[in-house]
Design an enzyme around this catalytic site. Structure first.
Site, PDB file in Angstrom:
ATOM      1  N   ILE A 165      -6.628   1.814  10.004  1.00  0.00           N
ATOM      2  CA  ILE A 165      -6.711   3.370  10.605  1.00  0.00           C
ATOM      3  C   ILE A 165      -6.680   2.498  12.086  1.00  0.00           C
ATOM      4  O   ILE A 165      -6.103   2.969  12.784  1.00  0.00           O
ATOM      5  CB  ILE A 165      -8.021   3.725  10.136  1.00  0.00           C
ATOM      6  CG1 ILE A 165      -7.684   4.507   9.360  1.00  0.00           C
ATOM      7  CG2 ILE A 165      -9.249   4.421  11.449  1.00  0.00           C
ATOM      8  CD1 ILE A 165      -9.120   5.665   8.492  1.00  0.00           C
ATOM      9  N   GLY A 181       1.157  -1.116  -0.320  1.00  0.00           N
ATOM     10  CA  GLY A 181      -0.250   0.037   0.071  1.00  0.00           C
ATOM     11  C   GLY A 181       0.580   1.096   0.044  1.00  0.00           C
ATOM     12  O   GLY A 181       2.391   1.199   0.065  1.00  0.00           O
ATOM     13  N   VAL A 182       0.230   1.910   0.400  1.00  0.00           N
ATOM     14  CA  VAL A 182       0.176   3.960  -0.298  1.00  0.00           C
ATOM     15  C   VAL A 182       0.631   4.142   1.193  1.00  0.00           C
ATOM     16  O   VAL A 182       0.714   3.973   2.457  1.00  0.00           O
ATOM     17  CB  VAL A 182       0.108   4.720  -0.762  1.00  0.00           C
ATOM     18  CG1 VAL A 182       0.654   4.676  -2.069  1.00  0.00           C
ATOM     19  CG2 VAL A 182      -1.492   4.699  -0.350  1.00  0.00           C
ATOM     20  N   GLY A 183       2.365   4.950   1.563  1.00  0.00           N
ATOM     21  CA  GLY A 183       2.218   5.779   2.726  1.00  0.00           C
ATOM     22  C   GLY A 183       4.002   4.918   3.625  1.00  0.00           C
ATOM     23  O   GLY A 183       4.593   4.616   2.463  1.00  0.00           O
ATOM     24  N   ASN A 204      -9.295   9.151   3.693  1.00  0.00           N
ATOM     25  CA  ASN A 204      -9.865   8.760   1.898  1.00  0.00           C
ATOM     26  C   ASN A 204     -10.312   7.636   1.371  1.00  0.00           C
ATOM     27  O   ASN A 204     -11.076   7.632   0.702  1.00  0.00           O
ATOM     28  CB  ASN A 204      -8.025   7.692   1.392  1.00  0.00           C
ATOM     29  CG  ASN A 204      -6.742   8.598   1.993  1.00  0.00           C
ATOM     30  OD1 ASN A 204      -7.203   9.996   2.363  1.00  0.00           O
ATOM     31  ND2 ASN A 204      -5.198   8.313   3.232  1.00  0.00           N
ATOM     32  N   LYS A 221      -2.538  10.029  16.969  1.00  0.00           N
ATOM     33  CA  LYS A 221      -3.426  11.361  17.578  1.00  0.00           C
ATOM     34  C   LYS A 221      -2.374  11.660  18.928  1.00  0.00           C
ATOM     35  O   LYS A 221      -2.221  12.175  19.849  1.00  0.00           O
ATOM     36  CB  LYS A 221      -4.326  12.378  18.025  1.00  0.00           C
ATOM     37  CG  LYS A 221      -4.807  12.078  16.629  1.00  0.00           C
ATOM     38  CD  LYS A 221      -5.253  12.657  15.607  1.00  0.00           C
ATOM     39  CE  LYS A 221      -5.031  12.680  14.336  1.00  0.00           C
ATOM     40  NZ  LYS A 221      -4.206  13.221  13.226  1.00  0.00           N
ATOM     41  N   GLY A 248      -7.675   0.083  -3.092  1.00  0.00           N
ATOM     42  CA  GLY A 248      -6.787  -0.976  -3.438  1.00  0.00           C
ATOM     43  C   GLY A 248      -6.763  -2.513  -2.352  1.00  0.00           C
ATOM     44  O   GLY A 248      -6.877  -4.023  -3.032  1.00  0.00           O
ATOM     45  N   GLU A 250       0.130  -2.364  -6.771  1.00  0.00           N
ATOM     46  CA  GLU A 250      -0.682  -1.247  -7.243  1.00  0.00           C
ATOM     47  C   GLU A 250       0.012   0.664  -7.899  1.00  0.00           C
ATOM     48  O   GLU A 250      -0.607   0.664  -9.085  1.00  0.00           O
ATOM     49  CB  GLU A 250      -2.282  -0.237  -5.712  1.00  0.00           C
ATOM     50  CG  GLU A 250      -3.573   0.160  -6.663  1.00  0.00           C
ATOM     51  CD  GLU A 250      -4.559   0.163  -5.308  1.00  0.00           C
ATOM     52  OE1 GLU A 250      -4.783  -0.868  -5.410  1.00  0.00           O
ATOM     53  OE2 GLU A 250      -3.930   1.696  -4.666  1.00  0.00           O
TER      54      GLU A 250
HETATM   55  O1  0RQ Z   1      -3.850  12.131  10.424  1.00  0.00           O
HETATM   56  O2  0RQ Z   1      -2.322  13.087   8.801  1.00  0.00           O
HETATM   57  O3  0RQ Z   1      -4.122  14.369  10.153  1.00  0.00           O
HETATM   58  O4  0RQ Z   1      -2.784  13.161  11.066  1.00  0.00           O
HETATM   59  O5  0RQ Z   1      -4.928   8.678   9.535  1.00  0.00           O
HETATM   60  O6  0RQ Z   1      -2.534   8.489   9.196  1.00  0.00           O
HETATM   61  O7  0RQ Z   1      -0.210   6.496  10.583  1.00  0.00           O
HETATM   62  O8  0RQ Z   1       0.142   8.801   8.548  1.00  0.00           O
HETATM   63  O9  0RQ Z   1      -0.756   6.153   8.706  1.00  0.00           O
HETATM   64  O10 0RQ Z   1      -0.124   7.741   5.637  1.00  0.00           O
HETATM   65  O11 0RQ Z   1      -0.158   5.055   6.685  1.00  0.00           O
HETATM   66  O12 0RQ Z   1      -2.349   6.115   6.189  1.00  0.00           O
HETATM   67  C1  0RQ Z   1      -5.216   3.719   6.615  1.00  0.00           C
HETATM   68  C2  0RQ Z   1      -5.199   5.929   6.091  1.00  0.00           C
HETATM   69  C3  0RQ Z   1      -3.403   5.037   6.790  1.00  0.00           C
HETATM   70  C4  0RQ Z   1      -3.813   4.213   4.639  1.00  0.00           C
HETATM   71  C5  0RQ Z   1      -4.522   4.291   6.268  1.00  0.00           C
HETATM   72  C6  0RQ Z   1      -4.783   9.333  10.853  1.00  0.00           C
HETATM   73  C7  0RQ Z   1      -3.276   9.507  10.919  1.00  0.00           C
HETATM   74  C8  0RQ Z   1      -2.963  10.606   9.950  1.00  0.00           C
HETATM   75  C9  0RQ Z   1      -3.054   9.166   8.537  1.00  0.00           C
HETATM   76  P1  0RQ Z   1      -2.886  13.000   9.875  1.00  0.00           P
HETATM   77  P2  0RQ Z   1      -0.914   8.110   8.917  1.00  0.00           P
HETATM   78  P3  0RQ Z   1      -0.981   6.317   6.574  1.00  0.00           P
HETATM   79  C10 0RQ Z   1      -3.399   0.648  -2.015  1.00  0.00           C
HETATM   80  C11 0RQ Z   1      -3.631   0.310  -0.428  1.00  0.00           C
HETATM   81  C12 0RQ Z   1      -6.607   2.223   2.939  1.00  0.00           C
HETATM   82  C13 0RQ Z   1      -6.573   2.151   0.543  1.00  0.00           C
HETATM   83  C14 0RQ Z   1      -5.262   1.024   1.136  1.00  0.00           C
HETATM   84  C15 0RQ Z   1      -5.101   4.064   3.554  1.00  0.00           C
HETATM   85  C16 0RQ Z   1      -3.986   9.631   8.892  1.00  0.00           C
HETATM   86  O13 0RQ Z   1      -3.682   2.959   5.046  1.00  0.00           O
HETATM   87  O14 0RQ Z   1      -5.679   5.171   2.803  1.00  0.00           O
HETATM   88  O15 0RQ Z   1      -5.068   0.509   1.787  1.00  0.00           O
HETATM   89  N1  0RQ Z   1      -5.846   2.943   3.066  1.00  0.00           N
HETATM   90  N2  0RQ Z   1      -4.717   1.591  -0.355  1.00  0.00           N
HETATM   91  O16 0RQ Z   1      -3.099  10.002  12.888  1.00  0.00           O
HETATM   92  C17 0RQ Z   1      -8.118   8.930  14.138  1.00  0.00           C
HETATM   93  C18 0RQ Z   1      -7.110   6.905  14.022  1.00  0.00           C
HETATM   94  C19 0RQ Z   1      -5.807   7.251  13.146  1.00  0.00           C
HETATM   95  C20 0RQ Z   1      -6.152   8.199  13.016  1.00  0.00           C
HETATM   96  C21 0RQ Z   1      -4.652   6.707  11.726  1.00  0.00           C
HETATM   97  N3  0RQ Z   1      -7.399   5.440  14.511  1.00  0.00           N
HETATM   98  N4  0RQ Z   1      -7.852   7.378  14.454  1.00  0.00           N
HETATM   99  N5  0RQ Z   1      -7.062   8.923  13.055  1.00  0.00           N
HETATM  100  N6  0RQ Z   1      -5.394   8.047  11.873  1.00  0.00           N
HETATM  101  N7  0RQ Z   1      -4.834   6.181  12.706  1.00  0.00           N
HETATM  102  C22 0RQ Z   1      -3.208   1.816  -2.511  1.00  0.00           C
HETATM  103  C23 0RQ Z   1      -4.605   2.502  -3.394  1.00  0.00           C
HETATM  104  O17 0RQ Z   1      -5.478   2.451  -2.819  1.00  0.00           O
HETATM  105  C24 0RQ Z   1      -4.309   3.932  -3.559  1.00  0.00           C
END
Ligand code: 0RQ
Length: 503
Positions: A363, A268-270, A383, A407, A387, A293
């Protein structure tokens, strides 16, 4: 016109972005290119947003429906959401302005598995597509289109739309020509046939898109970079998660007798997935492949280091430095990268056949291993599912990763019950945080709960989870997956009321 447009008929249609945007009507459904910030149109959406703002200022309603591949950039989702120009959006968004409009209830958003978008568009219930706006990197003398840095749903949009506006972006490397594999063999049931791909590097299609030149109403030339979000260098948390995953993969390869090339990787992305890729450079695996992806920085590094033989994807998602490096050295990656339509890159039939190792972010997860990837506190979209579902359900093993808190510790990523479900426990085989890794395969709900709390929860929340489990074991209606319905979401309620899940 530029040497990128080598078809006389289409060269005659070159115009400016404002004239092209003037061909779009209020209420139109637009199919736009773009996937994780690459290959999206950069001039026409900005011109359209300006036109929409002018119409609004004159008191005239003007909104459109926007379908894409996945996320785009500030020139598309950002500019158009800011202008209040999007009434409906699908299928994946990461733009902060669009996110705010969706969460304020001012924009409708339909979030679905990315492999489903093209077939569902063909099925017709989503409605009719009026105009496709697609970035390409060139046009051949025959009038075929050389795709850009993402393929996404472009094949489908070019086929379904009444009218087509092309953006020819000369910023994209000419060496992209030949890196794409556009499959034209899809059909709806009952005429669907097997997709003839058995290895990540199989070519089953052609390098270019077909287009009926009569449908092209405008061609706009651009020279503009993709969005290309920077990666932050992996912090200790990301490194610990990556190290837990690498230990697991090494152990699993030995246990299952997997080859040195492992199985095709999906990432995944990130920042955390990128750190995992960086860590794989140091492992004993060799000749690995990716069936994924998006291609991130880490994968290009792995290719250059020789640990990754090739990667199949639908788009690039690079940092600005890496994008520039890629543009200057694209020739070097020519035989190593293949970009496909997203209904092929993410196809469940192929993910199951190849046995991908799926690695995605989350999340929150609950003690039974259900995963929420999309909605903060159950209601606020982050988001979209992207995928992750295509790969999680169908891979050889499905790994979900997250820091154990969010947080600054006010939120536990491991909760009694997820506030929204994207991935049911059956689709989640491994959960990993910086605390440790829980291999949930073959375990009952109670066994899963014990392992997740022991291995993954943050020490600040572990006693609270253990206490909840002990009380649930006494007060639950059933003993298969003990729960206290009146309490299961109380951590989320407490956060909304006090700003912390801590009691
Ligand atoms: O928010 O930027 O406001 O601080 O969510 O979290 O920890 O930077 O993690 O960038 O890896 O994203 C699931 C969103 C994780 C991503 C998700 C808040 C956190 C932050 C981002 P801020 P991190 P990541 C192929 C796979 C679905 C699509 C996917 C995603 C922001 O992985 O979009 O998997 N996945 N695609 O603070 C409240 C919680 C939280 C929270 C994180 N428990 N409660 N806020 N955050 N956990 C690629 C594609 O499909 C394109």
């Amino acid at each position: 016109t530029s040497d990128r447009i080598r078809h006389a008929g289409l060269a005659a249609k070159v115009t400016d972005a404002a004239s092209a945007a003037a061909l779009i009507r209020p209420g139109d459904t637009l199919g736009m290119s773009g996937f994780t910030g690459s290959g999206y149109p950069k001039a026409v959406p900005v011109a359209l947003a300006e036109r929409i703002e002018a119409e609004h200022a004159a008191g005239h309603p003007f909104r459109v429906k926007v379908w894409t591949g996945a996320s785009t950039g500030p020139e598309l989702d950002g500019a158009m959401a800011k202008a209040d120009g999007i009434e409906f959006r699908m299928p994946y968004n990461s733009d902060p302005i669009a996110r705010q409009k969706i969460n304020a209830g001012e924009m409708e958003y339909f979030d679905l598995h990315l492999s489903h978008v093209a077939p569902m568009a063909w099925e017709g219930f989503l409605g009719h597509m009026d105009v496709a706006v697609v970035e390409v990197s060139g046009i051949t003398p025959e009038g075929d289109l050389i795709p850009s840095s993402s393929v996404g749903n472009n094949k489908t949009w070019l086929e379904l739309a009444d009218k087509v506006i092309l953006e020819v972006n000369r910023w994209q490397s000419p060496a992209l020509d030949g890196m794409h594999d556009i499959y034209y063999g899809t059909a709806l049931p009952p005429n669907r046939v097997p997709i003839p791909l058995v290895k990540p590097d199989d070519r089953i299609g052609q390098p270019h898109f077909r287009i009926d030149p009569a449908k092209v109403v405008a061609v706009v030339e651009t020279d503009a970079p993709d969005r290309n979000a920077p990666f932050s260098p992996p912090d200790d948390t990301a490194l610990a998660i990556a190290s837990n995953i690498l230990d697991f993969l090494t152990w699993e390869a030995k246990r299952a007798g997997l080859p040195p090339s492992l199985l095709p990787l999906q990432s995944g992305v990130g920042n955390v997935p990128n750190a995992v890729m960086a860590g794989l450079i140091e492992t004993p695996f060799e000749g690995m492949t990716a069936f994924t992806e998006v291609i991130q920085d880490g994968m290009l590094d792995m290719i250059e280091a020789g640990t990754l033989r090739m990667a199949s994807a639908t788009a690039f998602s690079l940092s600005p430095e890496k994008a520039q490096y890629f543009n200057e050295n694209a020739q070097r990656f020519r035989d190593r990268l293949l970009l496909r339509p997203q209904d092929i890159s993410n196809n469940p039939e192929l993910v199951r056949r190849l046995g991908c190792i799926a690695m995605n972010g989350l999340i929150e997860a609950d003690i039974y291993g259900n995963v929420n990837s999309t909605h903060v506190m159950g209601s606020r979209i982050q988001n979209g599912i992207g995928g992750s579902g295509d790969f999680a359900r169908n891979g050889y093993v499905s790994i979900f990763m997250t820091p154990s808190t969010a947080k600054g510790g006010a939120i536990s990523a491991i909760v009694p019950q997820v506030s929204h479900v994207d991935h049911i426990s059956q689709d989640v085989q491994v959960i990993v945080t910086e605390q440790g890794l829980a291999d949930l395969r073959g375990l009952s709900p109670k066994q899963r709960a014990r392992l997740i709390v022991e291995k993954c929860a943050h020490p600040a929340y572990r006693p609270m989870l253990e206490e909840y489990m002990a009380r649930a074991a006494k007060g639950s209606y059933g003993q298969h997956a003990p729960m206290l319905p009146g309490e299961a979401l109380s951590w989320h309620q407490r956060f909304m009321e006090t700003g912390s899940m801590q009691a």
